[in-house]
Design an enzyme around this catalytic site. Sequence first.
Site, PDB file in Angstrom:
ATOM      1  N   GLU A 458      -3.457  35.762  51.416  1.00  0.00           N
ATOM      2  CA  GLU A 458      -2.248  35.798  50.562  1.00  0.00           C
ATOM      3  C   GLU A 458      -2.596  36.049  49.096  1.00  0.00           C
ATOM      4  O   GLU A 458      -2.003  35.464  48.203  1.00  0.00           O
ATOM      5  CB  GLU A 458      -1.458  34.493  50.680  1.00  0.00           C
TER       6      GLU A 458
HETATM    7  C1  LIG Z   1      -8.012  34.218  58.435  1.00  0.00           C
HETATM    8  C2  LIG Z   1      -7.329  35.327  57.704  1.00  0.00           C
HETATM    9  C3  LIG Z   1      -6.001  35.572  57.960  1.00  0.00           C
HETATM   10  C4  LIG Z   1      -5.371  36.658  57.354  1.00  0.00           C
HETATM   11  N1  LIG Z   1      -4.089  36.999  57.716  1.00  0.00           N
HETATM   12  C5  LIG Z   1      -3.561  38.172  57.277  1.00  0.00           C
HETATM   13  C6  LIG Z   1      -2.314  38.660  57.783  1.00  0.00           C
HETATM   14  O1  LIG Z   1      -1.658  38.016  58.615  1.00  0.00           O
HETATM   15  N2  LIG Z   1      -1.863  39.863  57.348  1.00  0.00           N
HETATM   16  C7  LIG Z   1      -2.550  40.602  56.445  1.00  0.00           C
HETATM   17  O2  LIG Z   1      -2.088  41.674  56.108  1.00  0.00           O
HETATM   18  N3  LIG Z   1      -3.728  40.182  55.945  1.00  0.00           N
HETATM   19  C8  LIG Z   1      -4.250  38.990  56.339  1.00  0.00           C
HETATM   20  N4  LIG Z   1      -5.451  38.550  55.843  1.00  0.00           N
HETATM   21  C9  LIG Z   1      -6.171  39.399  54.908  1.00  0.00           C
HETATM   22  C10 LIG Z   1      -6.299  38.814  53.524  1.00  0.00           C
HETATM   23  O3  LIG Z   1      -5.069  38.886  52.857  1.00  0.00           O
HETATM   24  C11 LIG Z   1      -7.438  39.578  52.829  1.00  0.00           C
HETATM   25  O4  LIG Z   1      -8.652  39.123  53.395  1.00  0.00           O
HETATM   26  C12 LIG Z   1      -7.428  39.394  51.339  1.00  0.00           C
HETATM   27  O5  LIG Z   1      -6.320  40.035  50.782  1.00  0.00           O
HETATM   28  C13 LIG Z   1      -8.707  39.932  50.701  1.00  0.00           C
HETATM   29  O6  LIG Z   1      -8.983  41.223  51.132  1.00  0.00           O
HETATM   30  P1  LIG Z   1     -10.463  41.583  51.655  1.00  0.00           P
HETATM   31  O7  LIG Z   1     -10.824  40.626  52.710  1.00  0.00           O
HETATM   32  O8  LIG Z   1     -10.482  43.020  51.972  1.00  0.00           O
HETATM   33  O9  LIG Z   1     -11.401  41.276  50.424  1.00  0.00           O
HETATM   34  P2  LIG Z   1     -11.589  42.197  49.138  1.00  0.00           P
HETATM   35  O10 LIG Z   1     -10.293  42.696  48.663  1.00  0.00           O
HETATM   36  O11 LIG Z   1     -12.665  43.179  49.432  1.00  0.00           O
HETATM   37  O12 LIG Z   1     -12.132  41.138  48.087  1.00  0.00           O
HETATM   38  C14 LIG Z   1     -13.498  40.678  48.064  1.00  0.00           C
HETATM   39  C15 LIG Z   1     -13.704  39.911  46.767  1.00  0.00           C
HETATM   40  O13 LIG Z   1     -13.525  40.803  45.664  1.00  0.00           O
HETATM   41  C16 LIG Z   1     -12.557  40.290  44.754  1.00  0.00           C
HETATM   42  N5  LIG Z   1     -11.790  41.404  44.199  1.00  0.00           N
HETATM   43  C17 LIG Z   1     -11.222  42.429  44.859  1.00  0.00           C
HETATM   44  N6  LIG Z   1     -10.563  43.235  44.008  1.00  0.00           N
HETATM   45  C18 LIG Z   1     -10.712  42.705  42.785  1.00  0.00           C
HETATM   46  C19 LIG Z   1     -10.237  43.052  41.496  1.00  0.00           C
HETATM   47  N7  LIG Z   1      -9.465  44.117  41.302  1.00  0.00           N
HETATM   48  N8  LIG Z   1     -10.572  42.244  40.457  1.00  0.00           N
HETATM   49  C20 LIG Z   1     -11.331  41.151  40.641  1.00  0.00           C
HETATM   50  N9  LIG Z   1     -11.802  40.774  41.834  1.00  0.00           N
HETATM   51  C21 LIG Z   1     -11.483  41.523  42.902  1.00  0.00           C
HETATM   52  C22 LIG Z   1     -11.691  39.365  45.577  1.00  0.00           C
HETATM   53  O14 LIG Z   1     -11.061  38.386  44.766  1.00  0.00           O
HETATM   54  C23 LIG Z   1     -12.709  38.775  46.543  1.00  0.00           C
HETATM   55  O15 LIG Z   1     -13.333  37.679  45.957  1.00  0.00           O
HETATM   56  C24 LIG Z   1      -6.078  37.438  56.405  1.00  0.00           C
HETATM   57  C25 LIG Z   1      -7.411  37.129  56.110  1.00  0.00           C
HETATM   58  C26 LIG Z   1      -8.037  36.094  56.754  1.00  0.00           C
HETATM   59  C27 LIG Z   1      -9.482  35.827  56.429  1.00  0.00           C
END
Ligand SMILES: Cc1cc2nc3c(=O)[nH]c(=O)nc-3n(C[C@H](O)[C@H](O)[C@H](O)COP(=O)(O)OP(=O)(O)OC[C@H]3O[C@@H](n4cnc5c(N)ncnc54)[C@H](O)[C@@H]3O)c2cc1C
Length: 608
Positions: A458
Amino acid sequence: MGLRHTLDFLLYDWLRAGELTSRSRFADHSRETFDAVFDTCERIAREKYAPFNRTLDIEEPRFDGEKVILPKASKEAYDAFAASGMLSAAQDYEIGGMQLPYTVESAAHTFFAMASVSMGSGMLTVGNANLLMVHGTELQKSVFALNEFSGRWSGTMCLSEPQAGSSLSDIVTRAVPDGGDFASDPLGARYRLKGNKMWISAGEHDLTENIIHLVLAKIPGPDGKLIPGTRGISLFIVPKQLVDTRGQLTGVRNDVALAGLNHKLGWRGTTNTLLNFGEGKFPVQGQAGAIGYLVGRPHEGLSCMFHMMNEARIGVGMAATMLGMAGYHASLDYAKNRPQGRLVGPSGKDASQPQVRIIEHADIKRMLLAQKSYCEGALALELYCARLVDEQHTGEPGAANEARMLLEVLTPIAKSWPSEWCLEANSLAIQIHGGYGYTRDFPVEQYWRDQRLNMIHEGTHGIQAADLLGRKVVMAGGEGLRMLALRINGTIERAIQRPEFAEYANALGGALQQVGAATKAAWATGDAREALANAVPYMQAFGHMVIAWMWLDVALSIPAGAAQPPAHVGRLAATRFFYRYELPKIGAWLNVVSSRDATCADMPEEAF
Ligand SMILES: Cc1cc2nc3c(=O)[nH]c(=O)nc-3n(C[C@H](O)[C@H](O)[C@H](O)COP(=O)(O)OP(=O)(O)OC[C@H]3O[C@@H](n4cnc5c(N)ncnc54)[C@H](O)[C@@H]3O)c2cc1C
């Protein structure tokens, strides 16, 4: 104090939730009807959720290639929850709802979150259906939303993709019109979707006969290319099983396939899935491509989805709070029963005396008070935000607008503060258990693992912080922040009337001034790169100020007097703890914000 006691005090004595019944929407309700809802939820949570929390952790969902297998307890809990009517608790009577205030609905969910957070209590389904009630057509509401509110079908939100999580503008799921008559489908303009959605919670299971996915995808421009940025994103209803206009299953499986389950650190009772849309595993009318019905207008999908995300964020904050609370209660119980060591007297320790229970050690009390101040402070904030949601929906126009602005500013805190500090609470709960806390024989390690998710989903911690400092506190010329400052000042004015609270009133006034000054200093050069380099320390300081405000406001609802019952003694001690041990931390966080410290931003990659 038990959860129910704490909730009763916060809801009725502090927030005066009973006064909501004077509004026409809630006129049929009374404290008795609210309490009856709490009784039912408390009972279901006690009987169907709590006993199976560990079962869900051990018996992770399995995919046998055909279907996902969940423990039997999941289905029984889901059925009991759906039968309680809580999925449609806030909806109109005409569609089978109870017209409950959101404040009461949120409070009722605390019982489930504390008993077994990953068993779930329909947050995604309700959010999905609520979104359709606002942005869907009449038929989309009656076919999809109503069947979700009844518990017959469940819902998901499909935003993330393997390569696009925080940066949704980079999604590549494509939606193209399905045939020449695509625009005239009664369920909504019909498209074919192709792409992969990662991390989708509750994306596959057999708890309900159908799963309604809300999917973000891009409709290509006239040149056939995907439009860059968030502007190109549209929103679609993609049912797992196709349905007709009466909401009956047609018997045709949509082209949505489970590619696999993700194996998680915690929160294991909810399946987490990689879904393939439109790869041809279940061709519809001989063609690959998942059928999706457009919601709202093309290219406006993300703003529709935000409707669901804001609610989801308060829901995540509440779940985080209740996981913290579960650890607090478990460690309190342990500390009252574990004999270990002796107290130091003026002449040292007397080994001939029996050991004391660890709750008698000042350091254990420190860890218990920290947990209490984090978790009950967070609960106050979540309920306060829920009350603002009711104000936004049922208040006079001026008050509704103020509530909306306050929610804009407070939502990143409501989501993130409990995610960070109730995780710390869970860590302290393990610490209180000593070595036993590190084993699976006690529940606290699971709470910590379940909790660790909340800073990630989220909107990650970093993304929420950038939203707060980059958008929310500066939007409309800082109007939201100004309104928040007015409310905080209102509390300070009441507190200075009571000598016992003068210390806190002064400290809170100082914190408000420091946060205001740091906000200006961060943006002094107008360079977003400089301002946002320390967005997380800013959010930590802002959050601590907000929780300090909550505690003082809560304390003000305790009548003045020297002899207080234990519950009030505890609240006053938690307030004192927060002001003495926690609020002073904001100075260090805000220093780097105000000076636009570039230590992190300037660190060369090769120097790590
Ligand atoms: C158990 C679980 C349930 C989930 N359920 C859902 C769901 O139902 N539906 C859905 O759509 N998604 C879901 N998600 C996805 C979740 O919303 C994403 O994992 C989250 O948005 C982060 O995306 P990512 O994992 O690709 O990490 P990334 O976006 O790659 O982020 C990796 C790190 O980089 C940092 N970062 C990235 N961009 C920036 C920036 N511009 N500036 C500073 N820091 C940055 C982040 O803060 C993080 O620390 C779920 C995830 C998990 C683990």
